[in-house]
Design a protein around this motif. Structure first.
Motif, PDB file in Angstrom:
ATOM      1  N   VAL A   1      66.781   0.892 -51.167  1.00  0.00           N
ATOM      2  CA  VAL A   1      65.942   1.734 -52.371  1.00  0.00           C
ATOM      3  C   VAL A   1      67.037   2.504 -53.111  1.00  0.00           C
ATOM      4  O   VAL A   1      66.392   3.872 -52.240  1.00  0.00           O
ATOM      5  CB  VAL A   1      64.883   1.188 -51.630  1.00  0.00           C
ATOM      6  CG1 VAL A   1      63.967   1.489 -53.247  1.00  0.00           C
ATOM      7  CG2 VAL A   1      64.177  -0.253 -51.408  1.00  0.00           C
ATOM      8  N   PRO A   2      67.067   2.398 -54.466  1.00  0.00           N
ATOM      9  CA  PRO A   2      67.212   4.183 -54.986  1.00  0.00           C
ATOM     10  C   PRO A   2      66.287   4.772 -54.923  1.00  0.00           C
ATOM     11  O   PRO A   2      65.178   4.600 -55.221  1.00  0.00           O
ATOM     12  CB  PRO A   2      67.764   3.522 -55.650  1.00  0.00           C
ATOM     13  CG  PRO A   2      67.588   2.238 -56.594  1.00  0.00           C
ATOM     14  CD  PRO A   2      66.766   1.382 -54.909  1.00  0.00           C
ATOM     15  N   GLY A   3      66.477   6.377 -54.181  1.00  0.00           N
ATOM     16  CA  GLY A   3      65.343   6.691 -53.774  1.00  0.00           C
ATOM     17  C   GLY A   3      64.183   7.549 -55.884  1.00  0.00           C
ATOM     18  O   GLY A   3      64.038   8.119 -55.888  1.00  0.00           O
ATOM     19  N   ASP A   4      65.627   7.636 -56.992  1.00  0.00           N
ATOM     20  CA  ASP A   4      65.546   7.907 -58.196  1.00  0.00           C
ATOM     21  C   ASP A   4      64.376   6.700 -58.198  1.00  0.00           C
ATOM     22  O   ASP A   4      63.509   7.631 -59.587  1.00  0.00           O
ATOM     23  CB  ASP A   4      66.592   7.323 -58.578  1.00  0.00           C
ATOM     24  CG  ASP A   4      67.980   7.879 -58.823  1.00  0.00           C
ATOM     25  OD1 ASP A   4      67.522   9.417 -57.963  1.00  0.00           O
ATOM     26  OD2 ASP A   4      69.019   7.989 -59.113  1.00  0.00           O
ATOM     27  N   VAL A   5      63.927   5.779 -58.186  1.00  0.00           N
ATOM     28  CA  VAL A   5      62.864   4.764 -58.482  1.00  0.00           C
ATOM     29  C   VAL A   5      61.546   6.061 -57.970  1.00  0.00           C
ATOM     30  O   VAL A   5      60.666   5.951 -58.731  1.00  0.00           O
ATOM     31  CB  VAL A   5      62.889   3.597 -57.629  1.00  0.00           C
ATOM     32  CG1 VAL A   5      61.466   2.976 -58.268  1.00  0.00           C
ATOM     33  CG2 VAL A   5      63.995   3.026 -58.568  1.00  0.00           C
ATOM     34  N   PHE A   6      61.685   6.333 -57.351  1.00  0.00           N
ATOM     35  CA  PHE A   6      60.411   7.093 -56.924  1.00  0.00           C
ATOM     36  C   PHE A   6      60.690   8.742 -57.108  1.00  0.00           C
ATOM     37  O   PHE A   6      59.817   9.278 -57.676  1.00  0.00           O
ATOM     38  CB  PHE A   6      60.110   7.286 -54.664  1.00  0.00           C
ATOM     39  CG  PHE A   6      60.216   6.193 -54.295  1.00  0.00           C
ATOM     40  CD1 PHE A   6      59.226   5.003 -54.347  1.00  0.00           C
ATOM     41  CD2 PHE A   6      61.554   5.074 -53.806  1.00  0.00           C
ATOM     42  CE1 PHE A   6      59.197   4.087 -53.255  1.00  0.00           C
ATOM     43  CE2 PHE A   6      61.310   4.136 -53.166  1.00  0.00           C
ATOM     44  CZ  PHE A   6      59.944   3.196 -53.009  1.00  0.00           C
ATOM     45  N   ARG A   7      61.346   8.903 -57.280  1.00  0.00           N
ATOM     46  CA  ARG A   7      61.517  10.407 -57.992  1.00  0.00           C
ATOM     47  C   ARG A   7      60.987  10.509 -59.225  1.00  0.00           C
ATOM     48  O   ARG A   7      60.756  11.245 -59.614  1.00  0.00           O
ATOM     49  CB  ARG A   7      62.931  11.218 -57.414  1.00  0.00           C
ATOM     50  CG  ARG A   7      62.906  12.387 -57.877  1.00  0.00           C
ATOM     51  CD  ARG A   7      64.702  12.648 -57.555  1.00  0.00           C
ATOM     52  NE  ARG A   7      64.683  12.983 -56.691  1.00  0.00           N
ATOM     53  CZ  ARG A   7      64.577  13.644 -56.151  1.00  0.00           C
ATOM     54  NH1 ARG A   7      64.134  14.861 -56.179  1.00  0.00           N
ATOM     55  NH2 ARG A   7      64.590  13.519 -54.330  1.00  0.00           N
ATOM     56  N   ALA A   8      61.306   9.214 -59.397  1.00  0.00           N
ATOM     57  CA  ALA A   8      61.225   9.613 -61.449  1.00  0.00           C
ATOM     58  C   ALA A   8      59.115   9.124 -61.385  1.00  0.00           C
ATOM     59  O   ALA A   8      58.773   9.686 -62.690  1.00  0.00           O
ATOM     60  CB  ALA A   8      61.622   8.291 -62.342  1.00  0.00           C
ATOM     61  N   VAL A   9      58.717   8.160 -60.869  1.00  0.00           N
ATOM     62  CA  VAL A   9      57.481   8.280 -60.702  1.00  0.00           C
ATOM     63  C   VAL A   9      56.264   9.341 -59.722  1.00  0.00           C
ATOM     64  O   VAL A   9      55.047   9.261 -60.307  1.00  0.00           O
ATOM     65  CB  VAL A   9      56.471   7.047 -60.314  1.00  0.00           C
ATOM     66  CG1 VAL A   9      56.050   6.281 -60.793  1.00  0.00           C
ATOM     67  CG2 VAL A   9      57.683   5.581 -61.202  1.00  0.00           C
ATOM     68  N   LEU A  10      56.944   9.306 -58.539  1.00  0.00           N
ATOM     69  CA  LEU A  10      56.273   9.944 -57.675  1.00  0.00           C
ATOM     70  C   LEU A  10      55.522  12.033 -58.343  1.00  0.00           C
ATOM     71  O   LEU A  10      54.487  11.355 -58.434  1.00  0.00           O
ATOM     72  CB  LEU A  10      57.142  10.707 -56.247  1.00  0.00           C
ATOM     73  CG  LEU A  10      56.579  11.492 -55.953  1.00  0.00           C
ATOM     74  CD1 LEU A  10      54.986  10.808 -54.687  1.00  0.00           C
ATOM     75  CD2 LEU A  10      56.812  11.702 -54.286  1.00  0.00           C
ATOM     76  N   PRO A  11      55.814  12.749 -59.316  1.00  0.00           N
ATOM     77  CA  PRO A  11      55.536  13.468 -59.542  1.00  0.00           C
ATOM     78  C   PRO A  11      54.106  13.027 -60.088  1.00  0.00           C
ATOM     79  O   PRO A  11      52.852  13.706 -61.009  1.00  0.00           O
ATOM     80  CB  PRO A  11      56.168  14.296 -60.950  1.00  0.00           C
ATOM     81  CG  PRO A  11      58.135  13.920 -60.382  1.00  0.00           C
ATOM     82  CD  PRO A  11      57.477  12.782 -59.518  1.00  0.00           C
ATOM     83  N   PHE A  12      54.106  12.321 -61.418  1.00  0.00           N
ATOM     84  CA  PHE A  12      53.278  11.931 -62.204  1.00  0.00           C
ATOM     85  C   PHE A  12      51.757  11.044 -61.170  1.00  0.00           C
ATOM     86  O   PHE A  12      50.488  11.341 -61.451  1.00  0.00           O
ATOM     87  CB  PHE A  12      53.115  11.166 -63.372  1.00  0.00           C
ATOM     88  CG  PHE A  12      55.085  11.339 -63.870  1.00  0.00           C
ATOM     89  CD1 PHE A  12      54.206  12.098 -65.647  1.00  0.00           C
ATOM     90  CD2 PHE A  12      55.938  11.146 -64.221  1.00  0.00           C
ATOM     91  CE1 PHE A  12      55.465  13.153 -65.797  1.00  0.00           C
ATOM     92  CE2 PHE A  12      56.574  11.414 -64.883  1.00  0.00           C
ATOM     93  CZ  PHE A  12      56.943  12.350 -65.501  1.00  0.00           C
ATOM     94  N   LEU A  13      52.674  10.888 -60.102  1.00  0.00           N
ATOM     95  CA  LEU A  13      51.350  10.235 -59.158  1.00  0.00           C
ATOM     96  C   LEU A  13      50.620  11.265 -58.840  1.00  0.00           C
ATOM     97  O   LEU A  13      49.477  11.575 -58.794  1.00  0.00           O
ATOM     98  CB  LEU A  13      52.115   9.641 -58.137  1.00  0.00           C
ATOM     99  CG  LEU A  13      52.591   7.839 -58.377  1.00  0.00           C
ATOM    100  CD1 LEU A  13      53.220   7.465 -58.053  1.00  0.00           C
ATOM    101  CD2 LEU A  13      51.078   7.046 -59.767  1.00  0.00           C
ATOM    102  N   LEU A  14      51.055  12.239 -57.958  1.00  0.00           N
ATOM    103  CA  LEU A  14      51.123  13.249 -57.416  1.00  0.00           C
ATOM    104  C   LEU A  14      50.090  13.907 -58.453  1.00  0.00           C
ATOM    105  O   LEU A  14      48.863  14.850 -58.318  1.00  0.00           O
ATOM    106  CB  LEU A  14      51.926  14.142 -56.904  1.00  0.00           C
ATOM    107  CG  LEU A  14      52.737  13.403 -55.586  1.00  0.00           C
ATOM    108  CD1 LEU A  14      53.652  14.543 -55.523  1.00  0.00           C
ATOM    109  CD2 LEU A  14      52.221  13.772 -54.440  1.00  0.00           C
ATOM    110  N   ILE A  15      50.441  14.955 -59.534  1.00  0.00           N
ATOM    111  CA  ILE A  15      48.984  14.909 -60.794  1.00  0.00           C
ATOM    112  C   ILE A  15      48.540  14.079 -60.815  1.00  0.00           C
ATOM    113  O   ILE A  15      47.552  15.336 -60.771  1.00  0.00           O
ATOM    114  CB  ILE A  15      50.436  15.434 -62.293  1.00  0.00           C
ATOM    115  CG1 ILE A  15      51.436  16.580 -61.838  1.00  0.00           C
ATOM    116  CG2 ILE A  15      48.900  16.077 -63.144  1.00  0.00           C
ATOM    117  CD1 ILE A  15      51.832  16.164 -62.425  1.00  0.00           C
TER     118      ILE A  15
END
Length: 250
Positions: free
Chosen positions: A98-112
């Motif tokens: 699984v490409p880490g970029d998938v999570f890296r793109a979405v995760l900041p907004f989930l954390l906010i």
């Protein structure tokens, strides 16, 4: 990467202690430990694997501290812990697919979104609320899903456990923190097993930082139990926002 200067070793030990302190209260210890390992010259895979070693000490230390004070019953949580470990082990195996970029793109907004939820939701304290999901369904579906994420990517897993315990299990913040540390320990153990088999761990540095993180987690968990929601809530918000900012800037 074993030949480090004394200065770098001392900095890594300090990072381990601070990671243990912060992680035992609000999660996000990897936000301190992983960048420190990368700055010391470790490859990303070595940094993640070594972080899981020292993370075991921190989460284990905090879990024992909370359990001794009766904030988590270890016997009744063995099944969810096993599912968390299994999910994380599977996630670590999938990490190469699984490409880490998938999570890296979405995760900041989930954390906010998580930070804003805890910052502005009223009655966010140590009192238990209405349960929205049975313990059976929570353990069977929610726990392994977050464990899977922790194995694949990692950052923010503690925040997701906290959110799940508060919103779905109805736990107060201190109880949610205690149970998060147990499931974090289990997910660290699952992912650690895979990284160890793959040979992606610097044992000397991992064990040294682990000892420092153990001490930091003891101090942090006692601080959390003494102050409860009034310290857990702001630190959780700050940690989520800091992790989101780091991911956006990377």
């Amino acid at each position: 990467m074993e030949d480090l200067t004394l200065t770098l070793i001392l900095l890594l030990l300090t990072a381990g202690f601070m990671a243990g302190f912060i992680d035992s209260i609000a999660g996000g210890g990897g936000l301190i430990a992983v960048p420190a390992l990368l700055l010391a010259g470790f490859t990303p895979v070595e940094a993640l694997g070594t972080n899981k070693v020292q993370g075991l000490f921190g989460s284990g230390s905090a879990t024992l501290a909370y359990a001794r004070k009766g904030h988590v019953d270890l016997k009744t949580q063995l099944a969810p812990a096993a599912l968390s470990a299994a999910g994380a082990a599977l996630g670590a195996l999938l990490a190469t697919i699984v490409p880490g970029d998938v999570f890296r793109a979405v995760l900041p907004f989930l954390l906010i979104a998580i930070a804003l939820y805890f910052a502005f939701k009223p009655n966010m304290d140590d009192v238990d609320r209405a349960r929205r999901l049975s313990p059976f369904l929570f353990g069977l579906f929610v726990v392994p899903m977050i464990g899977l994420y922790d194995g694949i990517f990692g950052p923010g897993a503690g925040s997701f456990f906290m959110l799940a315990f508060v919103t779905l299990a109805g736990y107060g913040l201190l109880k949610a923190t205690a149970h998060t540390k147990l499931l974090n320990f289990a997910s660290n153990l699952g992912a650690f097993t895979i990284f160890a088999i793959a040979g992606a761990i610097s044992w000397k540095i991992g064990l040294m930082m682990g000892a420092a993180q153990f001490a930091g987690a003891q101090v942090g968990s006692r601080f959390a139990m003494k102050n409860g929601a009034r310290i857990i809530k702001p630190l959780l918000v700050i940690t989520c926002m800091a992790l989101a900012a780091k991911l956006l800037l990377d």
